[in-house]
Enzyme design. Structure first.
Site, PDB file in Angstrom:
ATOM      1  N   ASP A 102       0.799  -1.341   0.027  1.00  0.00           N
ATOM      2  CA  ASP A 102      -0.030  -0.010   0.059  1.00  0.00           C
ATOM      3  C   ASP A 102       0.964   1.220   0.348  1.00  0.00           C
ATOM      4  O   ASP A 102       2.038   1.266   0.334  1.00  0.00           O
ATOM      5  CB  ASP A 102      -1.078   0.127   1.277  1.00  0.00           C
ATOM      6  CG  ASP A 102      -1.726  -1.191   1.208  1.00  0.00           C
ATOM      7  OD1 ASP A 102      -2.434  -1.687   0.136  1.00  0.00           O
ATOM      8  OD2 ASP A 102      -2.300  -1.474   2.303  1.00  0.00           O
ATOM      9  N   ILE A 103       0.094   2.406  -0.461  1.00  0.00           N
ATOM     10  CA  ILE A 103       1.079   3.596  -0.575  1.00  0.00           C
ATOM     11  C   ILE A 103       1.812   3.991   0.803  1.00  0.00           C
ATOM     12  O   ILE A 103       2.731   4.636   0.873  1.00  0.00           O
ATOM     13  CB  ILE A 103       0.282   4.632  -1.231  1.00  0.00           C
ATOM     14  CG1 ILE A 103       0.996   5.872  -1.409  1.00  0.00           C
ATOM     15  CG2 ILE A 103      -1.105   5.063  -0.417  1.00  0.00           C
ATOM     16  CD1 ILE A 103       0.199   7.024  -2.248  1.00  0.00           C
TER      17      ILE A 103
END
Length: 235
Positions: A102-103
């Site tokens: 995930d970012i």
């Protein structure tokens, strides 16, 4: 393959730079100077640039310590991608991330252009473990850790058995063999908690090099590459 491609890939040069080097007589093939950029060579040919032997690289394997703020993709119209962290010279290899983070998740991400290896590593049948460090919003109990290990309901499924190791009251290492969307965060929520910091420590038996700072990367060593290919590529 063409000589200019061999030199470009083996010496980490642009195709334009390799062509100039060949035309200037800086390249030898089997101890003979070759100035024809389209000269045909095989992968096992002995090729020299300025007297130093170079080896053709068909596949590239990069260990990246992904920082927050980058998406695990080859391109994105809105966000910076993990490929933006690499030197531009790597663009010719058409690298891609194996799996995703995930970012806002940090840690170990493997980048490669080896599709077969990536497919095998991501295959559910391989049960490749991914180990994460979690810092949680509140204290996690032994019973909640037991539930994580047995499997919890994250909505779409009951997660497969996992392995959890307590670090302190609000920190654990968690190893899973799946890759559902936001799985770690959803597992924490399933036991009444929230993840406030998440970092991947390992993919299979490969652990993040502690010497790599956030946003830094390195090529896998020959030993690491050999092991990786022996385990995840067809014989």
């Amino acid at each position: 393959m063409r000589l200019d491609k061999f030199v470009s890939d083996g010496a980490a040069m642009t195709r334009s730079e390799s062509r100039k080097a060949i035309k200037k007589g800086r390249v030898l093939v089997e101890n003979e100077i070759v100035k024809d950029i389209a000269f045909s060579v095989s992968e096992d040919c002995r090729v020299y640039l300025d007297g130093n032997e170079i080896a053709y690289k068909k596949f590239v394997y990069i260990m990246l310590n992904k920082p927050q703020g980058y998406v695990s993709a080859t391109e994105d119209k809105k966000q910076k991608t993990v490929l933006d962290l690499l030197d531009p010279s790597y663009s010719r290899y058409q690298l891609f991330p194996v799996g995703r983070l995930d970012i806002d998740t940090e840690g170990f991400l493997l980048l490669t252009n080896d599709g077969e290896l990536a497919h095998n590593m991501l295959s559910p049948n391989k049960n490749v473990g991914k180990t994460y460090f979690l810092r949680l919003e509140k204290q996690i109990t032994d019973s909640e850790i037991d539930n994580l290990e047995k499997g919890v309901d994250i909505g779409e499924c009951i997660t497969k058995p996992a392995k959890a190791e307590r670090i302190c009251e609000r920190e654990i290492n968690l190893t899973i063999t799946e890759g559902k969307f936001h799985q770690i965060k959803r597992m924490a929520k399933a036991v009444g908690n929230e993840v406030v910091y998440l970092k991947r420590l390992a993919y299979g038996n490969f652990y993040l090099d502690e010497a790599l700072e956030r946003g830094s990367y390195r090529s896998l060593t020959e030993e690491e590459t050999e092991y990786l290919c022996n385990v995840y590529k067809r014989k």
